[in-house]
Design a protein around this motif. Sequence first.
Motif, PDB file in Angstrom:
ATOM      1  N   ARG A 251      -0.909   1.252   8.436  1.00 48.91           N
ATOM      2  CA  ARG A 251      -1.111   1.818   6.925  1.00 48.91           C
ATOM      3  C   ARG A 251       0.802   2.199   7.124  1.00 48.91           C
ATOM      4  NH1 ARG A 251      -5.018   6.358   5.690  1.00 48.91           N
ATOM      5  NH2 ARG A 251      -6.916   6.037   5.747  1.00 48.91           N
ATOM      6  N   GLY A 252       1.338   1.915   8.088  1.00 45.70           N
ATOM      7  CA  GLY A 252       3.012   2.446   8.195  1.00 45.70           C
ATOM      8  C   GLY A 252       3.469   0.846   8.431  1.00 45.70           C
ATOM      9  N   ILE A 253       2.663   0.144   9.317  1.00 43.35           N
ATOM     10  CA  ILE A 253       3.463  -1.066   9.367  1.00 43.35           C
ATOM     11  C   ILE A 253       2.895  -2.349   7.851  1.00 43.35           C
ATOM     12  CG2 ILE A 253       2.587  -3.022  10.219  1.00 43.35           C
ATOM     13  CD1 ILE A 253       2.047  -2.092  13.062  1.00 43.35           C
ATOM     14  N   VAL A 254       1.886  -1.283   7.391  1.00 44.65           N
ATOM     15  CA  VAL A 254       1.535  -2.709   6.144  1.00 44.65           C
ATOM     16  C   VAL A 254       2.842  -2.165   4.843  1.00 44.65           C
ATOM     17  CG1 VAL A 254       0.268  -2.252   4.185  1.00 44.65           C
ATOM     18  CG2 VAL A 254      -1.365  -3.137   6.432  1.00 44.65           C
ATOM     19  N   ILE A 255       3.602  -0.645   4.637  1.00 46.87           N
ATOM     20  CA  ILE A 255       4.587  -0.438   4.468  1.00 46.87           C
ATOM     21  C   ILE A 255       5.711  -1.323   3.969  1.00 46.87           C
ATOM     22  CG2 ILE A 255       5.042   1.077   3.530  1.00 46.87           C
ATOM     23  CD1 ILE A 255       3.237   2.998   3.745  1.00 46.87           C
ATOM     24  N   VAL A 256       5.988  -1.107   5.578  1.00 50.21           N
ATOM     25  CA  VAL A 256       6.738  -1.889   6.428  1.00 50.21           C
ATOM     26  C   VAL A 256       7.288  -3.271   6.263  1.00 50.21           C
ATOM     27  CG1 VAL A 256       8.176  -2.184   8.168  1.00 50.21           C
ATOM     28  CG2 VAL A 256       7.275  -0.116   8.385  1.00 50.21           C
ATOM     29  N   LEU A 257       6.139  -3.872   6.073  1.00 48.58           N
ATOM     30  CA  LEU A 257       6.040  -5.619   6.098  1.00 48.58           C
ATOM     31  C   LEU A 257       6.432  -6.051   4.043  1.00 48.58           C
ATOM     32  CD1 LEU A 257       3.158  -7.241   7.816  1.00 48.58           C
ATOM     33  CD2 LEU A 257       5.452  -6.800   8.354  1.00 48.58           C
ATOM     34  N   THR A 258       5.839  -4.737   3.177  1.00 47.77           N
ATOM     35  CA  THR A 258       5.875  -5.106   2.361  1.00 47.77           C
ATOM     36  C   THR A 258       7.900  -4.699   2.106  1.00 47.77           C
ATOM     37  OG1 THR A 258       3.742  -4.301   1.220  1.00 47.77           O
ATOM     38  CG2 THR A 258       5.157  -4.919  -0.330  1.00 47.77           C
ATOM     39  N   GLY A 289       8.143   1.348  -1.538  1.00 44.71           N
ATOM     40  CA  GLY A 289       7.591   2.273  -0.694  1.00 44.71           C
ATOM     41  C   GLY A 289       7.438   3.628  -0.348  1.00 44.71           C
ATOM     42  N   LEU A 290       8.129   3.920  -1.723  1.00 44.40           N
ATOM     43  CA  LEU A 290       6.973   5.254  -1.587  1.00 44.40           C
ATOM     44  C   LEU A 290       6.062   5.455  -2.909  1.00 44.40           C
ATOM     45  CD1 LEU A 290       7.821   8.932  -1.833  1.00 44.40           C
ATOM     46  CD2 LEU A 290       9.573   8.063  -3.807  1.00 44.40           C
ATOM     47  N   ALA A 291       5.892   4.111  -3.813  1.00 37.37           N
ATOM     48  CA  ALA A 291       4.398   4.595  -4.014  1.00 37.37           C
ATOM     49  C   ALA A 291       3.701   3.919  -3.583  1.00 37.37           C
ATOM     50  CB  ALA A 291       4.945   3.326  -5.466  1.00 37.37           C
ATOM     51  N   MET A 292       3.817   3.268  -2.486  1.00 40.83           N
ATOM     52  CA  MET A 292       2.317   2.717  -1.574  1.00 40.83           C
ATOM     53  C   MET A 292       2.150   3.667  -0.285  1.00 40.83           C
ATOM     54  SD  MET A 292       3.730  -0.861  -0.225  1.00 40.83           S
ATOM     55  CE  MET A 292       2.057  -1.550   1.053  1.00 40.83           C
ATOM     56  N   LEU A 293       3.422   4.254  -0.054  1.00 45.30           N
ATOM     57  CA  LEU A 293       3.158   5.330   0.580  1.00 45.30           C
ATOM     58  C   LEU A 293       1.589   7.021  -0.283  1.00 45.30           C
ATOM     59  CD1 LEU A 293       3.160   6.681   3.128  1.00 45.30           C
ATOM     60  CD2 LEU A 293       5.164   8.467   2.253  1.00 45.30           C
ATOM     61  N   VAL A 294       2.203   6.841  -1.477  1.00 49.68           N
ATOM     62  CA  VAL A 294       1.865   7.955  -2.161  1.00 49.68           C
ATOM     63  C   VAL A 294       0.565   7.515  -2.704  1.00 49.68           C
ATOM     64  CG1 VAL A 294       1.315   9.590  -4.310  1.00 49.68           C
ATOM     65  CG2 VAL A 294       3.334   9.170  -2.612  1.00 49.68           C
ATOM     66  N   LEU A 295       0.436   6.462  -3.010  1.00 50.53           N
ATOM     67  CA  LEU A 295      -0.921   4.944  -4.119  1.00 50.53           C
ATOM     68  C   LEU A 295      -1.980   4.819  -3.280  1.00 50.53           C
ATOM     69  CD1 LEU A 295       1.372   3.973  -7.051  1.00 50.53           C
ATOM     70  CD2 LEU A 295       0.396   6.612  -6.676  1.00 50.53           C
ATOM     71  N   VAL A 296      -1.426   3.835  -1.949  1.00 51.19           N
ATOM     72  CA  VAL A 296      -2.182   3.319  -1.542  1.00 51.19           C
ATOM     73  C   VAL A 296      -3.544   4.090  -1.286  1.00 51.19           C
ATOM     74  CG1 VAL A 296      -2.945   2.218   0.746  1.00 51.19           C
ATOM     75  CG2 VAL A 296      -0.586   1.409  -0.888  1.00 51.19           C
ATOM     76  N   PRO A 297      -3.401   4.896  -0.707  1.00 48.90           N
ATOM     77  CA  PRO A 297      -4.396   5.697   0.032  1.00 48.90           C
ATOM     78  C   PRO A 297      -5.673   6.517  -1.166  1.00 48.90           C
ATOM     79  CG  PRO A 297      -2.456   7.181   0.512  1.00 48.90           C
ATOM     80  CD  PRO A 297      -2.541   6.010  -0.487  1.00 48.90           C
ATOM     81  N   PHE A 298      -4.804   6.780  -2.357  1.00 49.85           N
ATOM     82  CA  PHE A 298      -5.546   7.233  -3.596  1.00 49.85           C
ATOM     83  C   PHE A 298      -6.569   5.981  -3.612  1.00 49.85           C
ATOM     84  CE2 PHE A 298      -2.915  10.519  -4.235  1.00 49.85           C
ATOM     85  CZ  PHE A 298      -3.963  11.318  -3.978  1.00 49.85           C
ATOM     86  N   VAL A 299      -5.616   4.463  -3.783  1.00 50.45           N
ATOM     87  CA  VAL A 299      -6.416   3.445  -4.621  1.00 50.45           C
ATOM     88  C   VAL A 299      -8.030   3.142  -3.262  1.00 50.45           C
ATOM     89  CG1 VAL A 299      -6.019   1.107  -4.256  1.00 50.45           C
ATOM     90  CG2 VAL A 299      -4.443   2.619  -5.147  1.00 50.45           C
TER      91      VAL A 299
END
Length: 333
Positions: A251-258, A289-299
């Motif tokens: 999950r961290g890698i996906v955020i870093v890639l984005t 990055g922050l939005a993905m960290l917070v929102l992706v788990p809920f999505v």
Amino acid sequence: MSEWITLTALSIMVAGFLVGIVVGLTGMGGGALMTPALIFLGVGHTSAIVTADLTAAAIYKTGGAITHAREGSPNFRLAGWLIAGSVPMAFVGPYLANALTDDPEQLESTLKLCIGIALLFAASTYALRIYINLRRVERGGVQPDDNPHIRPLPTLLVGMLGGLLVGVTSVGSGSVIMIALLMMYPGLSALRLVGTDLVQAVPLVLSAALANIAIHGLDWALLVPLVIGSVPGTLLGSRLAPRVPQSFIRRGIVIVLTMSGVALLFKSGLHPFGEGHETLEAMLVAAIGLAMLVLVPFVWGMIRKRHGMPMFGAPTVAEIEALRPEDRASKPA
């Protein structure tokens, strides 16, 4: 000898070692991580970085491919069709990119733009891979088939797309081609998928490396510390893999890639706020990055819920990915 022991060489070795650990832990392609890391370190021209990364990949992927070949895991006929499409395009790709402009600065911008798009593509294909596996768990799995009927034309086209992407950006051999195989041949076990991908990746990256070397030359000051750092890092990551929760790392890698993809789009000359607003661009990258960290788990939780699973908990991402086709067939949705 002393000219090789510099701060730049040490930073390349450290970057190679850290990326190698992640590659060993997760099996994800190193190009998607190493290329942007070296670009942001500012250790050389983008073309030189792509060339060195491809050459290093040809070295360490060969060892993995030989290991899988000895164990009999690759589907060599499937790999052959991929190679038939990918190797020529990987060789032609760098020449096509180089033909776009005679201006070195313009070539730098073009390569950064292509790499940025490739990173965003790699992040999205990984998310798609997880979703496909989730759908399979919901449906109760698929029948295992490690020797499927080969579809030559679609497989050839996948190889051509992957080869072009790798030849220009060094990104894609472990992400684009892997997700395509997963969709086209769902019965292949994880071991067969990885083995087949590694076998086709060796001539692919070697072809791309040779073309880039012919055009741009090879910067040994980049390649040598990169290999010295990445090989032991990959070995260490492989040993640590059984003990580390990979779902969090991936999950961290996906955020870093984005984030890296968006940042490279900005570095290529795309300025949404106009030129001279680097601070705003950096803030936008951080916000993404922050939005993905917070929102992706809920999505992700909402997607799970739509498919009849609890928003959080079992099956975890790691459990979904670890299931072999024959295991999925025996598990309830």
